[in-house]
Design a protein around this motif. Sequence first.
Motif: not given
Length: 311
Positions: A38-46, A82-85, A139-149
Amino acid sequence: MDATALAANFENKLAKNENIEPKDWMPDNYRKHLIRQISQHAHSEVVGMLPEGNWITRAPSLRRKMVLLAKVQDEGGHGLYLYSAAETLGISREELLHQLLSGKAKYSSIFNYPTLSWADMGAIGWLVDGAAIMNQVMLQRTSYGPYARAMVRICKEESFHQRQGYEIMSVLAAGSPEQKAMAQDALNRFWWPTLMMFGPSDANSANSENAIKWKIKRESNDQLRQRFVNQTIPQAELIGLTIPDAQLKWNEAKQGYDFGEPDWEEFNQVIHGNGPCNKERLGARLKAHDDGKWVREAAAAYASKRKLVAA
Ligand code: FAQ
């Protein structure tokens, strides 16, 4: 509950496709895996705001400028969700930023390539956002709730980004010979780096086994790459552009395209800090962080003042 019962409960939820939520018990390695991804994903967005941010002042019309500005702001917003997740997993925003700014954390390889012409805005929207959606729909169906949402909203916005990029490319491809050549050149430069966004081939993907087991990823790097190629070839054909891959060929038996191998040596160089723009990108983030120091200090001072008043 004892440790065995907690682990059984976790497995049970995964088996029933129920989300794991922040207060649920989870194995340490599941938590670490998610923080990493998730953090790699957040960094990618920024960091991903930078290549397109480069063209905001030079967009060819007011309309193009407004759309690009909105898109780049969306990417910043995605980083924040994503940082919040990631924070719900028990890591602080400060630590996450430290990992990025110290060069310890990875972010998507694609953002270490330069944006040389206006057509690159089209190529990024069409290909890079197109690849991002291909990956993020699952990833909308990933198992971790905050990431999926977080992914549900992100996917909606990425879909608009993909369309605006394809529209830029189709206008250029139908324009003057110079404009068409500019579009083709952008496609030539972004095609292979886009295929690398899906990560190494399944055989070399160290994290995939756990990711699939824990239902963090629901499809493999190669499956998603194949689907992206299948979807994108007809789009290129429709606007008269050529995919720069001599090995590209329809395969009737697999109902998909055969295609060439990305240059994995180049990929390894880029993800280890030696791509064309790695230093420039990190330098820009460091400068932004330094420039924002007074804002963080002012916000912290205001928050402690309010706490005093409330006490
Ligand atoms: N770049 O074992 P795997 C966007 C690393 S968002 C850099 O296969 P995994 C929106 C990987 O981290 C784009 N590093 O890893 C936008 C691992 O290293 P580690 C970002 C990469 O996690 C558009 C090692 O290689 N999207 O573009 C890359 O199972 C326009 C071995 O790899 C996401 O992050 C790479 N391309 O699969 C914004 C989606 N590929 O950590 C602005 C979520 C692999 O062990 C403008 N992430 N690595 O040291 C994922 O789905 C996965 O993390 C993958 C990698 C598929 C990226």
